[in-house]
Design a protein around this motif. Structure first.
Motif, mmCIF file in Angstrom:
data_model
loop_
_atom_site.group_PDB
_atom_site.id
_atom_site.type_symbol
_atom_site.label_atom_id
_atom_site.label_comp_id
_atom_site.label_asym_id
_atom_site.label_seq_id
_atom_site.Cartn_x
_atom_site.Cartn_y
_atom_site.Cartn_z
ATOM 1 N N ILE A 79 75.273 -17.392 44.155
ATOM 2 C CA ILE A 79 74.684 -16.296 43.380
ATOM 3 C C ILE A 79 75.075 -14.972 44.024
ATOM 4 O O ILE A 79 74.857 -14.764 45.220
ATOM 5 N N GLY A 80 75.668 -14.097 43.232
ATOM 6 C CA GLY A 80 76.041 -12.776 43.718
ATOM 7 C C GLY A 80 74.941 -11.763 43.460
ATOM 8 O O GLY A 80 74.320 -11.778 42.399
ATOM 9 N N VAL A 81 74.682 -10.908 44.433
ATOM 10 C CA VAL A 81 73.626 -9.901 44.311
ATOM 11 C C VAL A 81 74.171 -8.561 44.798
ATOM 12 O O VAL A 81 74.748 -8.478 45.888
ATOM 13 N N VAL A 82 74.003 -7.530 43.963
ATOM 14 C CA VAL A 82 74.395 -6.174 44.332
ATOM 15 C C VAL A 82 73.106 -5.379 44.564
ATOM 16 O O VAL A 82 72.271 -5.270 43.667
ATOM 17 N N VAL A 83 72.943 -4.852 45.785
ATOM 18 C CA VAL A 83 71.733 -4.104 46.152
ATOM 19 C C VAL A 83 72.113 -2.637 46.329
ATOM 20 O O VAL A 83 72.986 -2.307 47.136
ATOM 21 N N PHE A 84 71.435 -1.775 45.579
ATOM 22 C CA PHE A 84 71.714 -0.335 45.629
ATOM 23 C C PHE A 84 70.740 0.340 46.593
ATOM 24 O O PHE A 84 69.518 0.172 46.465
ATOM 25 N N GLY A 85 71.285 1.097 47.541
ATOM 26 C CA GLY A 85 70.462 1.849 48.485
ATOM 27 C C GLY A 85 71.007 3.251 48.662
ATOM 28 O O GLY A 85 71.478 3.876 47.710
ATOM 29 N N SER A 86 70.980 3.760 49.895
ATOM 30 C CA SER A 86 71.430 5.130 50.159
ATOM 31 C C SER A 86 72.335 5.164 51.385
ATOM 32 O O SER A 86 72.282 4.281 52.242
ATOM 33 N N ASP A 87 73.168 6.206 51.431
ATOM 34 C CA ASP A 87 74.000 6.479 52.608
ATOM 35 C C ASP A 87 73.342 7.503 53.520
ATOM 36 O O ASP A 87 73.653 7.586 54.704
ATOM 37 N N GLN A 88 72.453 8.331 52.980
ATOM 38 C CA GLN A 88 71.842 9.431 53.713
ATOM 39 C C GLN A 88 70.375 9.139 53.999
ATOM 40 O O GLN A 88 69.755 8.281 53.352
ATOM 41 N N GLY A 89 69.851 9.872 54.986
ATOM 42 C CA GLY A 89 68.459 9.697 55.371
ATOM 43 C C GLY A 89 67.528 10.634 54.627
ATOM 44 O O GLY A 89 67.847 11.134 53.543
ATOM 45 N N LEU A 90 66.368 10.852 55.213
ATOM 46 C CA LEU A 90 65.337 11.717 54.628
ATOM 47 C C LEU A 90 64.919 11.232 53.248
ATOM 48 O O LEU A 90 64.709 12.015 52.321
ATOM 49 N N VAL A 91 64.790 9.901 53.104
ATOM 50 C CA VAL A 91 64.386 9.328 51.813
ATOM 51 C C VAL A 91 63.149 8.448 51.966
ATOM 52 O O VAL A 91 62.875 7.602 51.109
ATOM 53 N N GLY A 92 62.395 8.641 53.032
ATOM 54 C CA GLY A 92 61.184 7.855 53.218
ATOM 55 C C GLY A 92 61.496 6.373 53.401
ATOM 56 O O GLY A 92 62.423 5.988 54.114
ATOM 57 N N GLN A 93 60.745 5.514 52.700
ATOM 58 C CA GLN A 93 60.894 4.068 52.795
ATOM 59 C C GLN A 93 61.811 3.508 51.705
ATOM 60 O O GLN A 93 61.738 2.318 51.376
ATOM 61 N N PHE A 94 62.672 4.345 51.148
ATOM 62 C CA PHE A 94 63.512 3.953 50.013
ATOM 63 C C PHE A 94 64.317 2.690 50.312
ATOM 64 O O PHE A 94 64.291 1.714 49.542
ATOM 65 N N ASN A 95 65.059 2.673 51.406
ATOM 66 C CA ASN A 95 65.913 1.521 51.733
ATOM 67 C C ASN A 95 65.100 0.322 52.198
ATOM 68 O O ASN A 95 65.449 -0.829 51.882
ATOM 69 N N GLU A 96 64.035 0.556 52.932
ATOM 70 C CA GLU A 96 63.203 -0.550 53.400
ATOM 71 C C GLU A 96 62.585 -1.301 52.226
ATOM 72 O O GLU A 96 62.530 -2.538 52.217
ATOM 73 N N ILE A 97 62.123 -0.559 51.213
ATOM 74 C CA ILE A 97 61.465 -1.185 50.061
ATOM 75 C C ILE A 97 62.443 -2.056 49.283
ATOM 76 O O ILE A 97 62.153 -3.212 48.955
ATOM 77 N N VAL A 98 63.630 -1.528 48.982
ATOM 78 C CA VAL A 98 64.580 -2.303 48.175
ATOM 79 C C VAL A 98 65.150 -3.472 48.975
ATOM 80 O O VAL A 98 65.419 -4.553 48.415
ATOM 81 N N ALA A 99 65.332 -3.304 50.282
ATOM 82 C CA ALA A 99 65.848 -4.399 51.106
ATOM 83 C C ALA A 99 64.831 -5.540 51.201
ATOM 84 O O ALA A 99 65.201 -6.722 51.100
ATOM 85 N N TYR A 101 62.479 -6.183 49.006
ATOM 86 C CA TYR A 101 62.409 -6.768 47.669
ATOM 87 C C TYR A 101 63.584 -7.727 47.454
ATOM 88 O O TYR A 101 63.414 -8.828 46.905
ATOM 89 N N ALA A 102 64.778 -7.333 47.887
ATOM 90 C CA ALA A 102 65.948 -8.195 47.761
ATOM 91 C C ALA A 102 65.774 -9.473 48.584
ATOM 92 O O ALA A 102 66.132 -10.576 48.128
ATOM 93 N N ARG A 103 65.230 -9.349 49.779
ATOM 94 C CA ARG A 103 65.016 -10.536 50.620
ATOM 95 C C ARG A 103 64.084 -11.523 49.939
ATOM 96 O O ARG A 103 64.325 -12.743 49.933
#
Length: 315
Positions: A79-99, A101-103
């Motif tokens: 199963i292939g999964v594409v997870v969209f996040g960010s390259d830059q900081g100062l976004v709060g828990q944006f990447n932690e939440i999506v990561a 959720y993906a897990r």
């Protein structure tokens, strides 16, 4: 006082400069949110056109519609999964939440997993969560840069799907919360979309959709070629929308973080300015007391030298 007036002036100046940067970033984030939201709205009409075309194709090709939906019969399916996040900081828990959720989603999906990350920071979060991505894409910096990214993702997922039995492709990203939901759930929430294979129930609903015009459409030429063309456009629209909504959510998260930072700097400046005024007033009071004490001493010395025998007290 532990801080002198000079050091407090320096702190006030530094905090003011930092606040200017924060407010500039707030303005940029707000502008970017509007840019990506407008792109999603502009895509809606085209998406509707593609869906109508798919409905016509599957209405005329019932066997093809039944063959699109493939079931997972084996644990060996990849199963292939594409997870969209960010390259830059100062976004709060944006990447932690999506990561996270993906897990959780991957833990519920049987078979082997191949994960692609869009953004260095979410790539690192996924690796830390025990889901190391096999590929990394850069996050687009504008609406115009989304289309090249979509092409790269399609190439990667298609090369994965070839030769894989009943292969699936999922998109996981943060999408903006509908207006009115921010008070309880924040400006965005994680979302999972199964991109491939196409959902059979969804296709049946498209095939049963009433055509908006009186003249019914007809597929000319090779119906299979037309169908593949509409499916490619559907994949493009889905990926473009996912990326644009993720970018809108990223900037919404950055805007919220900058608003909190702006408020914290306001509170800090208020404290610095209050302390500065107290230190300055204490310095003025100390100088006044020194002047009065000196005046009293000179007055007493003057009275003694002129032999008045009377020491006048001045207040």
């Amino acid at each position: 006082m532990s801080d002198s007036a000079v050091s407090l002036r320096r702190k006030i100046s530094s905090a003011g400069e930092l606040q200017s940067v924060v407010r500039t970033m707030k303005a940029l984030a707000a502008s970017s949110i509007g840019q990506y939201e407008r792109s999603v709205l502009a895509l809606a009409d085209y998406s509707r056109t593609v869906e109508l075309g798919l409905g016509v194709c599957f209405r005329e090709r019932k066997p093809a519609a039944a063959a699109v939906e493939q079931r997972r019969d084996s644990e060996s399916v990849t199963i292939g999964v594409v997870v969209f996040g960010s390259d830059q900081g100062l976004v709060g828990q944006f990447n932690e939440i999506v990561a996270e959720y993906a897990r959780q989603k991957l833990a519920a999906l049987p078979g082997k997993h191949r994960v692609w990350a869009v953004g260095e920071r979410v790539h690192d979060r996924l690796a830390d969560a025990g889901v190391p991505p096999v590929g990394l894409f850069d996050v687009p910096s504008s609406v115009e840069a989304i289309t090249p990214l979509v092409g790269k993702i399609l190439v990667a997922t298609e090369s994965h799907a070839h030769g894989e039995e009943a292969a699936e492709v999922h998109l996981i990203y943060n999408r903006p919360t509908p207006r009115g939901g921010e008070a309880t759930g924040g400006p965005y929430s994680p979302f999972d979309q199964r991109l491939l294979p196409l959902d059979e129930q969804w296709l049946n609903n498209l095939a049963a959709t009433h055509w908006p015009a009186k003249n019914l459409p007809e597929v000319m030429g090779d119906g299979a070629t037309t169908l593949r063309g509409f499916i490619r456009e559907y994949l493009f629209v889905s990926l473009f929308r996912a990326c644009a909504e993720s970018l809108a959510s990223e900037n919404a998260s950055r805007l919220a973080a900058m608003q909190r930072a702006d408020k914290n700097i306001d509170d800090l400046l208020e404290g610095f300015k209050g302390t500065f005024h107290r230190v300055r007033q204490a310095g003025i009071d100390e100088e006044l007391f020194d002047v009065i004490a000196g005046f009293k001493a000179l007055s007493s010395e003057y009275a003694v030298r002129h032999g008045t025998g009377v020491r006048k007290e001045y207040t």
